[in-house]
Design a protein around this motif. Structure first.
Motif, short mmCIF file in Angstrom:
data_model
loop_
_atom_site.label_atom_id
_atom_site.label_comp_id
_atom_site.label_asym_id
_atom_site.label_seq_id
_atom_site.Cartn_x
_atom_site.Cartn_y
_atom_site.Cartn_z
N SER A 1 0.84 -1.13 -0.31
CA SER A 1 -0.27 0.37 -0.07
C SER A 1 0.98 0.99 -0.39
N SER A 2 0.19 2.38 -0.29
CA SER A 2 1.32 3.10 -0.49
C SER A 2 0.94 4.88 1.32
N ALA A 3 0.23 3.58 1.64
CA ALA A 3 0.29 4.15 3.15
C ALA A 3 1.52 3.84 3.76
N ASP A 4 1.97 2.62 3.89
CA ASP A 4 3.46 2.02 4.33
C ASP A 4 4.10 1.10 3.91
N LEU B 1 -0.04 -4.72 2.85
CA LEU B 1 -1.59 -4.69 1.70
C LEU B 1 -2.67 -3.84 1.82
N ASP B 2 -3.23 -3.25 1.25
CA ASP B 2 -4.33 -2.22 1.07
C ASP B 2 -5.84 -3.10 0.59
N LYS B 3 -6.75 -2.63 0.77
CA LYS B 3 -7.41 -3.34 0.83
C LYS B 3 -7.59 -4.27 -0.94
N GLU B 4 -7.45 -3.11 -1.69
CA GLU B 4 -7.50 -3.60 -2.75
C GLU B 4 -5.76 -5.07 -3.20
N GLY B 5 -4.66 -4.78 -2.54
CA GLY B 5 -3.66 -5.18 -2.72
C GLY B 5 -4.54 -7.23 -2.34
N HIS B 6 -5.12 -7.12 -1.05
CA HIS B 6 -5.82 -8.53 -0.32
C HIS B 6 -6.92 -8.98 -0.91
N ARG B 7 -7.52 -7.99 -1.87
CA ARG B 7 -8.01 -8.96 -2.94
C ARG B 7 -7.72 -9.21 -4.23
N LEU B 8 -6.60 -8.20 -4.64
CA LEU B 8 -5.62 -8.99 -5.82
C LEU B 8 -5.15 -10.14 -5.82
N LEU B 9 -4.85 -10.75 -4.05
CA LEU B 9 -3.95 -11.48 -4.28
C LEU B 9 -4.93 -12.57 -4.10
N ALA B 10 -6.40 -12.40 -3.36
CA ALA B 10 -7.34 -13.38 -3.08
C ALA B 10 -7.74 -13.95 -4.00
N ASP B 11 -7.67 -13.08 -5.38
CA ASP B 11 -8.24 -13.84 -6.39
C ASP B 11 -7.54 -14.35 -7.12
#
Length: 82
Positions: free
Chosen positions: A49-52, A56-66
């Motif tokens: 994520s850009s935060a830290d 992963l952010d929410k979208e990163g988790h979704r992409l990895l889960a997919d």
């Protein structure tokens, strides 16, 4: 095997954010090929994520889960065809 799949996913998760992850992924890929274990390059699907720049952010988790879901589906298909 089931354990092998998630072991590799765990290893990739641990190396996803290291500076040399592409080299590590190549090494893991070669080990998996030699041991006949399925491989998923998590860094090809999700970025920190850009935060830290670490988690992963929410979208990163979704992409990895997919990606994991698709890989498991691929593995199930291969097992059924053996």
């Amino acid at each position: 095997s089931f354990f092998g799949i998630f072991f590799i996913i765990f290893l990739l998760w641990m190396t996803l954010f290291t500076p040399f992850f592409k080299l590590n992924d190549y090494i893991y890929l070669k080990v998996c090929e030699n041991e006949n274990i399925y491989f998923l390059d998590a860094s090809s699907y999700a970025n920190p994520s850009s935060a830290d720049q670490e988690h992963l952010d929410k979208e990163g988790h979704r992409l990895l889960a997919d990606a994991i879901f698709k890989k498991i589906s691929e593995i199930e298909e291969n097992v059924e065809n053996e």
